[in-house]
Structures are given as structure tokens and as C-alpha cells.
Design an enzyme around this catalytic site. Sequence first.
Site, PDB file in Angstrom:
ATOM      1  N   ASN A 191     -13.204 -50.795 -32.973  1.00 36.10           N
ATOM      2  CA  ASN A 191     -12.058 -51.631 -33.339  1.00 36.10           C
ATOM      3  C   ASN A 191     -11.118 -51.873 -32.167  1.00 36.10           C
ATOM      4  O   ASN A 191     -10.550 -52.954 -32.034  1.00 36.10           O
ATOM      5  CB  ASN A 191     -11.308 -51.006 -34.511  1.00 36.10           C
ATOM      6  CG  ASN A 191     -12.066 -51.181 -35.815  1.00 36.10           C
ATOM      7  OD1 ASN A 191     -12.902 -52.079 -35.936  1.00 36.10           O
ATOM      8  ND2 ASN A 191     -11.798 -50.331 -36.791  1.00 36.10           N
ATOM      9  N   GLU A 192     -10.907 -50.869 -31.333  1.00 35.76           N
ATOM     10  CA  GLU A 192     -10.128 -51.022 -30.111  1.00 35.76           C
ATOM     11  C   GLU A 192     -10.771 -50.199 -29.005  1.00 35.76           C
ATOM     12  O   GLU A 192     -11.559 -49.278 -29.279  1.00 35.76           O
ATOM     13  CB  GLU A 192      -8.668 -50.563 -30.289  1.00 35.76           C
ATOM     14  CG  GLU A 192      -7.733 -51.613 -30.851  1.00 35.76           C
ATOM     15  CD  GLU A 192      -7.712 -51.618 -32.363  1.00 35.76           C
ATOM     16  OE1 GLU A 192      -7.212 -52.588 -32.949  1.00 35.76           O
ATOM     17  OE2 GLU A 192      -8.209 -50.644 -32.960  1.00 35.76           O
TER      18      GLU A 192
END
Length: 298
Positions: free
Chosen positions: A50-51
Site C-alpha cells: 500500500n505504501e
Amino acid sequence: MKEFKFKKIDAFATVNSMGNPAGYISLDSFSDITDKEMLQIAKELKGFVNEVGYIVKTSADEFELKYYSAEREVDFCGHATIAIMYDLLKNDIDLQQFDSLKIKTNRGVLTVENKIKEQDAVFIQAPEPFEKALLPDSKDIAKNLKIEINEIDPDFSVSIINAGLTTLLVPIKTQVSILNIFPDIDELKEFCIKSEIDIIEVFTKDVSNKSNNFRTRVFAPTFGYLEDPATGSGNSAFGNYLLGCKLWETETIIIEQNSFKDQYNIVKLQKQTDGKGDIRVFFGGGAVTRMEGKYIIQ
């Protein structure tokens, strides 16, 4: 061609859940990589993590971190911080001598508490919170979450708090309602941008395991994906909300998070008084390394 040390680590994972995936790039210096390259890596890893967090060691017990999603640089990413700092403290004998570390982020210098021996976890001081007064209309919130207005719990207030990310906090009456929220990512992204918020956290006291305190879900369409399955910054905003409403009743708040009734991730919140006498929220958990190797960009 550039080559970097890379790990994929799932933060807040339990024996029954997958956690929240973060990419982890270790650097000798931020001069080794450009902003464009950091964004490029995050874009290439979209759907896999996600990041992506990038970290540089600046002294024996201090680090600097930057974070990117597939869309943009992120001021603060809680789950990536948990993943990276847990991995460092778990595997670096020299770091294990320190009870705490310092990390420099876009949201200030924060404390990392070493709880590896006692709890197999790390706790991260959330950035200093601030509240936003102008709130979207509840009917507009319900419309964009694709729920009925009567599913919003009138016993709690809607609020916007930034403890790392600008978070819209929405109380929901039941766990059934929370688990059945399925918004449209494009519509919700437009709503978030219009409302000047980063993420939306829905919460309820209706939990799967009665030893836990709350169930939450977090939607993050402005970062290029619909749902964040385990969050530090969103739940830290929630912790500050509970403090402001005088609803923090236990020493540690245990949060079930994601869209699965029984296979939920666990995020823990604790509170401490800082040097200025202010009560600060810390979020904590462990992590599982899923992949380790080298990342090459050209």
C-alpha cells in the site's frame, strides 16, 4: 541502473490475519535516490504493497523516514513505520540496547518505543494532532459510503482529526453495518478531495472478540486503493478522538481492523504524557517479513 535493499513486510499481522503490506527501502543517504524515483517504485509496487517507506540512519539511535503511495508522497504512514522499526529492532542487536529511538518525518520528530522483549512489538508516537472544524454533511457521508443515514451512530459525533493524516471519523451502529460497507473508489476519492481529507475511518463498539474495544475500517482512495486493512495514523486520530470525548477507559485500547469478521488485524493504542505535559497517543504492533532482496530501477 540503481540497486536498493528491499523488504516487503506486513504490519499488524496476527496468526489469523495478513496485516497491511508495506515496502521497505533501506538507504545510506537520501542523496542516493530522487523524489521521482521514490514515487516510481511506489507506482511499480501498487497492488503489492500500500505504501513504501524509505529510511536513512542518521545517528546511533536516530533515523529519517519518507513515505510514498502510488499517487504521491505521504506525510506520515503508520503501518510502514511499524513494519520498518519492528524489523530494525528485531534484527539489530546494537539497536536493542536502546529503550527508545527517534525518527524524523514530515510530521515532526517522533519517539519509537522498543517493546520487542516484553510484547514482541514496537510503539510509535503519533504526530501531534489537530482538529478540523468544518465537517461534511452526514447525508453526504452516508451517500458516498453507500450506507443508510440511520446506520451512523447518533451516540457519537462525526469528527475530522489529523494525527498523521487528515481523518474523517464516522461512528457506525453495528459491526454488521461496518462489514457491509462497499463504496465506489472513484466516487469516494472525489468526496475525499472535495472534503479535504486523506482517509475515512468508520468505527463501532460492536466487536467480534469482547476482549477488544473497537472495530474499525479505513478507506484511502486518495492514495490509489480503496481500503487500508490496518492503520497507525487513522487509529491514532481515533485515539485522540476518544481522548477528546473522554471515552478512553482502559490502559490499552485494542482495535480489530479490516473487513473480515473473525480474521481481523490488531492495532493497539496507548497514551503517555510528553515533556510538555500533553497526553500523546502511541500505536503499536508487530510485523511479519514476507520478502527480502534487491530492488533495481533503471
